[in-house]
Motif scaffolding. Structure first.
Motif, PDB file in Angstrom:
ATOM      1  N   ASN A 124       3.527   4.197  -0.177  1.00 30.96           N
ATOM      2  CA  ASN A 124       2.269   3.456  -0.312  1.00 30.96           C
ATOM      3  C   ASN A 124       2.095   2.503   0.868  1.00 30.96           C
ATOM      4  OD1 ASN A 124      -0.080   2.476  -2.051  1.00 30.96           O
ATOM      5  ND2 ASN A 124       1.069   0.579  -1.758  1.00 30.96           N
ATOM      6  N   HIS A 125       3.190   1.866   1.258  1.00 37.23           N
ATOM      7  CA  HIS A 125       3.177   0.982   2.432  1.00 37.23           C
ATOM      8  C   HIS A 125       2.719   1.751   3.672  1.00 37.23           C
ATOM      9  CE1 HIS A 125       5.108  -0.785   6.026  1.00 37.23           C
ATOM     10  NE2 HIS A 125       4.911  -1.935   5.438  1.00 37.23           N
ATOM     11  N   ARG A 126       3.271   2.937   3.884  1.00 39.03           N
ATOM     12  CA  ARG A 126       2.898   3.731   5.059  1.00 39.03           C
ATOM     13  C   ARG A 126       1.459   4.195   4.975  1.00 39.03           C
ATOM     14  NH1 ARG A 126       2.310   4.013  10.019  1.00 39.03           N
ATOM     15  NH2 ARG A 126       2.183   6.105  10.910  1.00 39.03           N
ATOM     16  N   PHE A 127       0.998   4.548   3.776  1.00 35.13           N
ATOM     17  CA  PHE A 127      -0.391   4.976   3.588  1.00 35.13           C
ATOM     18  C   PHE A 127      -1.341   3.896   4.093  1.00 35.13           C
ATOM     19  CE2 PHE A 127      -4.309   5.411   1.162  1.00 35.13           C
ATOM     20  CZ  PHE A 127      -4.529   6.782   1.129  1.00 35.13           C
ATOM     21  N   HIS A 128      -1.124   2.655   3.670  1.00 36.83           N
ATOM     22  CA  HIS A 128      -2.027   1.570   4.059  1.00 36.83           C
ATOM     23  C   HIS A 128      -1.805   1.124   5.500  1.00 36.83           C
ATOM     24  CE1 HIS A 128      -3.869   1.224   0.155  1.00 36.83           C
ATOM     25  NE2 HIS A 128      -2.673   1.332  -0.400  1.00 36.83           N
ATOM     26  N   HIS A 151       3.468  -7.080   0.145  1.00 36.95           N
ATOM     27  CA  HIS A 151       2.873  -6.109  -0.774  1.00 36.95           C
ATOM     28  C   HIS A 151       3.917  -5.086  -1.217  1.00 36.95           C
ATOM     29  CE1 HIS A 151      -1.130  -4.025  -1.897  1.00 36.95           C
ATOM     30  NE2 HIS A 151      -0.166  -3.548  -2.674  1.00 36.95           N
ATOM     31  N   ALA A 152       4.726  -4.613  -0.267  1.00 44.55           N
ATOM     32  CA  ALA A 152       5.769  -3.642  -0.608  1.00 44.55           C
ATOM     33  C   ALA A 152       6.787  -4.243  -1.564  1.00 44.55           C
ATOM     34  CB  ALA A 152       6.457  -3.150   0.661  1.00 44.55           C
ATOM     35  N   ARG A 153       7.158  -5.510  -1.320  1.00 47.94           N
ATOM     36  CA  ARG A 153       8.139  -6.138  -2.199  1.00 47.94           C
ATOM     37  C   ARG A 153       7.560  -6.370  -3.594  1.00 47.94           C
ATOM     38  NH1 ARG A 153      11.094 -10.996   0.881  1.00 47.94           N
ATOM     39  NH2 ARG A 153       8.995 -11.610   1.540  1.00 47.94           N
ATOM     40  N   LEU A 154       6.333  -6.834  -3.652  1.00 48.63           N
ATOM     41  CA  LEU A 154       5.695  -7.067  -4.947  1.00 48.63           C
ATOM     42  C   LEU A 154       5.454  -5.773  -5.711  1.00 48.63           C
ATOM     43  CD1 LEU A 154       3.100  -9.756  -3.844  1.00 48.63           C
ATOM     44  CD2 LEU A 154       4.878 -10.118  -5.545  1.00 48.63           C
ATOM     45  N   SER A 155       5.121  -4.714  -4.998  1.00 43.84           N
ATOM     46  CA  SER A 155       4.745  -3.476  -5.676  1.00 43.84           C
ATOM     47  C   SER A 155       5.942  -2.707  -6.215  1.00 43.84           C
ATOM     48  CB  SER A 155       3.929  -2.576  -4.743  1.00 43.84           C
ATOM     49  OG  SER A 155       4.704  -2.150  -3.641  1.00 43.84           O
ATOM     50  N   GLN A 156       7.156  -3.200  -6.005  1.00 46.82           N
ATOM     51  CA  GLN A 156       8.315  -2.567  -6.627  1.00 46.82           C
ATOM     52  C   GLN A 156       8.144  -2.507  -8.145  1.00 46.82           C
ATOM     53  OE1 GLN A 156      10.837  -1.138  -4.868  1.00 46.82           O
ATOM     54  NE2 GLN A 156       9.703  -1.705  -3.021  1.00 46.82           N
ATOM     55  N   THR A 157       7.504  -3.521  -8.727  1.00 48.33           N
ATOM     56  CA  THR A 157       7.278  -3.516 -10.177  1.00 48.33           C
ATOM     57  C   THR A 157       6.228  -2.489 -10.567  1.00 48.33           C
ATOM     58  OG1 THR A 157       5.621  -5.282  -9.978  1.00 48.33           O
ATOM     59  CG2 THR A 157       7.889  -5.953 -10.405  1.00 48.33           C
ATOM     60  N   PHE A 158       5.219  -2.312  -9.731  1.00 50.41           N
ATOM     61  CA  PHE A 158       4.125  -1.401 -10.052  1.00 50.41           C
ATOM     62  C   PHE A 158       4.627   0.035 -10.182  1.00 50.41           C
ATOM     63  CE2 PHE A 158       0.554   1.390  -8.959  1.00 50.41           C
ATOM     64  CZ  PHE A 158      -0.439   0.898  -9.803  1.00 50.41           C
ATOM     65  N   TYR A 159       5.537   0.427  -9.317  1.00 49.94           N
ATOM     66  CA  TYR A 159       6.011   1.810  -9.313  1.00 49.94           C
ATOM     67  C   TYR A 159       7.235   2.026 -10.203  1.00 49.94           C
ATOM     68  CZ  TYR A 159       2.567   2.429  -5.729  1.00 49.94           C
ATOM     69  OH  TYR A 159       1.370   2.473  -5.054  1.00 49.94           O
TER      70      TYR A 159
END
Length: 230
Positions: A124-128, A151-159
């Motif tokens: 997701n990080h690479r996509f953006h 964003h990458a660190r925070l989104s660990q919970t999302f995935y």
């Protein structure tokens, strides 16, 4: 060999920080890192300088380096700023993207759809990041690069969904990526802005859980009540 070892060290530390293997605010001991990565202090310090320039670590005179913090002030600024930067990049990306960049974005999306939790956040990080490159604006790209770290660190919970409803949010995120690709392909700037803000709203609440404490367990509440009982 030394150059390869230095690059491997840089790549590995970057990944460990962004996947939370190294916790925000944790100290980076040079002697330990020299031993772990088999490089001397001079190339290690060059690695740390590059990580600091990317916003991944913080350095202070006479106090060594530490992983960039994610305290309340940092997160407040992140949540205020991210939608504005993402929206402007989205519009410029629709105007300036190239066919080759679009192909790269589609390839990353294919991998993202198949990814497990450990890889999804970084894809997701690479996509953006690719969308940022499409915008061709060095000022916005500098801001985006810094924000994508957190964003990458925070989104660990999302995935790592904890319920069927949260799993559906991940499915929705994949669908929004596909819609973004279509908007970019058609050079629909206004639609790209709208999709980007929808995408941000989808993950924002889950990312905020990163800093929200879980409720106290019932047995702890019960013990407190019993202790104060007459």
């Amino acid at each position: 060999m030394a150059s390869t070892a230095k690059q491997d060290c840089l790549n590995d530390l970057r990944m460990r920080i962004m996947t939370l293997d190294m916790a925000p605010g944790s100290d980076l001991d040079e002697a330990t890192l020299v031993s772990q990565y088999g490089i001397s202090r001079t190339p290690l310090r060059e690695v740390l300088q590059r990580l600091a320039g990317a916003g991944l670590i913080e350095t202070q005179d006479n106090r060594g380096a530490k992983v960039a913090s994610m305290d309340l002030e940092v997160l407040r600024t992140f949540f205020q700023t991210a939608p504005m930067v993402y929206a402007n990049i989205a519009r410029l990306a629709a105007e300036n993207r190239t066919g080759a960049q679009l192909d790269d974005l589609k390839e990353v999306q294919q991998r993202f759809v198949r990814a497990d939790a450990s890889d999804a956040a970084m894809l997701n990080h690479r996509f953006h990041e690719i969308i940022g490159e499409m915008a061709r604006n060095p000022y916005l790209m500098a801001s985006l690069t810094r924000m994508l770290v957190d964003h990458a660190r925070l989104s660990q919970t999302f995935y790592r969904p904890a319920s069927p409803a949260e799993s559906m949010l991940v499915v929705k995120a994949r669908e929004q990526h596909d819609a973004m690709i279509s908007a970019l392909e058609a050079r629909e700037g206004a639609l790209m802005i709208d999709l980007t803000l929808q995408h941000w709203d989808l993950s924002k609440d889950r990312m905020e859980r990163f800093v929200r404490p879980d409720p106290l367990p019932l047995d702890v509440i019960s013990l407190k009540e019993k202790r104060n009982a007459v």
